[in-house]
Write a protein that holds these residues in place. Structure first.
Motif, PDB file in Angstrom:
ATOM      1  N   SER A   1      -1.927   3.527   1.997  1.00 31.73           N
ATOM      2  CA  SER A   1      -1.671   2.130   2.356  1.00 31.73           C
ATOM      3  C   SER A   1      -0.696   2.018   3.527  1.00 31.73           C
ATOM      4  CB  SER A   1      -1.142   1.357   1.144  1.00 31.73           C
ATOM      5  OG  SER A   1       0.042   1.961   0.640  1.00 31.73           O
ATOM      6  N   ASP A   2       0.362   2.828   3.523  1.00 26.58           N
ATOM      7  CA  ASP A   2       1.334   2.779   4.623  1.00 26.58           C
ATOM      8  C   ASP A   2       0.698   3.227   5.937  1.00 26.58           C
ATOM      9  OD1 ASP A   2       3.328   1.839   2.985  1.00 26.58           O
ATOM     10  OD2 ASP A   2       4.208   3.811   2.614  1.00 26.58           O
ATOM     11  N   ASP A   3      -0.101   4.291   5.876  1.00 24.79           N
ATOM     12  CA  ASP A   3      -0.750   4.779   7.093  1.00 24.79           C
ATOM     13  C   ASP A   3      -1.770   3.776   7.620  1.00 24.79           C
ATOM     14  OD1 ASP A   3       0.606   7.154   7.515  1.00 24.79           O
ATOM     15  OD2 ASP A   3      -0.711   8.320   6.217  1.00 24.79           O
ATOM     16  N   LEU A   4      -2.460   3.081   6.731  1.00 24.58           N
ATOM     17  CA  LEU A   4      -3.407   2.060   7.179  1.00 24.58           C
ATOM     18  C   LEU A   4      -2.685   0.945   7.930  1.00 24.58           C
ATOM     19  CD1 LEU A   4      -5.782   1.860   4.090  1.00 24.58           C
ATOM     20  CD2 LEU A   4      -6.439   2.510   6.410  1.00 24.58           C
TER      21      LEU A   4
ATOM     22  N   VAL B   1      -3.659  -2.108  -0.069  1.00 23.93           N
ATOM     23  CA  VAL B   1      -2.595  -2.755  -0.835  1.00 23.93           C
ATOM     24  C   VAL B   1      -1.615  -1.745  -1.405  1.00 23.93           C
ATOM     25  CG1 VAL B   1      -2.095  -4.284  -2.776  1.00 23.93           C
ATOM     26  CG2 VAL B   1      -4.165  -4.641  -1.398  1.00 23.93           C
ATOM     27  N   GLU B   2      -2.159  -0.685  -1.982  1.00 22.77           N
ATOM     28  CA  GLU B   2      -1.314   0.330  -2.595  1.00 22.77           C
ATOM     29  C   GLU B   2      -2.051   1.660  -2.562  1.00 22.77           C
ATOM     30  OE1 GLU B   2      -0.669  -0.874  -6.599  1.00 22.77           O
ATOM     31  OE2 GLU B   2      -2.788  -0.797  -7.158  1.00 22.77           O
ATOM     32  N   GLY B   3      -1.334   2.701  -2.911  1.00 22.83           N
ATOM     33  CA  GLY B   3      -1.964   4.011  -2.925  1.00 22.83           C
ATOM     34  C   GLY B   3      -1.430   4.900  -1.819  1.00 22.83           C
ATOM     35  N   PRO B   4      -1.938   6.114  -1.746  1.00 20.35           N
ATOM     36  CA  PRO B   4      -1.370   7.113  -0.833  1.00 20.35           C
ATOM     37  C   PRO B   4      -1.604   6.850   0.647  1.00 20.35           C
ATOM     38  CG  PRO B   4      -3.340   7.965  -1.921  1.00 20.35           C
ATOM     39  CD  PRO B   4      -3.014   6.675  -2.591  1.00 20.35           C
TER      40      PRO B   4
END
Length: 211
Positions: free
Chosen positions: A88-91, A83-86
């Motif tokens: 999240s975009d890569d996931l 959902v958020e965090g360092p």
């Protein structure tokens, strides 16, 4: 986290795919006229063949180690990580990597089957057909290598962060366990057993009385 040992190989493979792509992009424009047509079909074609071969070599590293790392990353990631965090975009960038790896593995399996059919052919004929088969495989595989050029680095970044997080959390967990252990009633020193009471000495008989 046994999967973390594969991260350096995947990082190197991802860099290799991007290097192959960048090297081709650096010269491909100069091999074409103003309208984008190759000035020399053979030179242009040979350049693409080299790019595809170099990229596929690195893509195979992902076929060998990627599934294990991917499974480990998904097991280690928490719900909030998506959902958020360092990471999240890569996931989110990994959503299509299963299909990429599956299709690329199917391509490799098909090529292995072709080579098995050629087994026993005359060396000169075998070399010719093997070269053509490899070129066809690499051309088909470029699409999957290109997908891995951005999915792969995302997988490596996630793996490195999760591995670092595990290393950071482990000492804290060990310390909490140690503190809990010291507070456990089972670890409270037992009181020393009371010394057995010494019976009082008997009174001496009164004078003149018989024993």
């Amino acid at each position: 986290m046994a999967w973390r040992r594969h991260l350096p190989a995947l990082a190197s493979a991802a860099a290799g795919i991007n290097e192959a792509s960048d090297a081709w992009d650096a010269v491909s424009g100069s091999l074409c006229d103003a309208d984008g047509w190759p000035l020399d079909d053979k030179v242009y074609g040979d350049g693409k063949v080299k790019r595809d071969a170099d990229a596929w070599k690195h893509a195979e590293v992902f076929l060998d180690h990627g599934p294990e790392v991917l499974a480990g990353v998904r097991a280690a990631a928490d719900g909030p990580d998506y959902v958020e965090g360092p990471i999240s975009d890569d996931l989110r960038r990994l959503r299509g990597i299963d299909t990429t790896l599956l299709r690329a593995e199917e391509l490799r399996h098909e090529w292995d089957g072709v080579m098995a059919l050629m087994d026993g052919s005359q060396p000169s004929v075998l070399h010719l057909y093997q070269e053509r088969a490899e070129e066809h495989r690499n051309t088909e595989g470029w699409h999957y290598a290109h997908e891995l050029s951005y999915q792969g680095p995302a997988l490596v970044r996630i793996g490195e962060l999760l591995a670092h997080r595990a290393d950071t959390e482990r000492p804290a967990q060990t310390e909490r366990a140690r503190v809990a252990l010291t507070r456990s009633p089972h670890n409270t020193p037992a009181a020393s057993p009371a010394s057995p009471s010494v019976p009082p000495a008997p009174h001496p008989p009164a004078p003149g009385q018989s024993r």
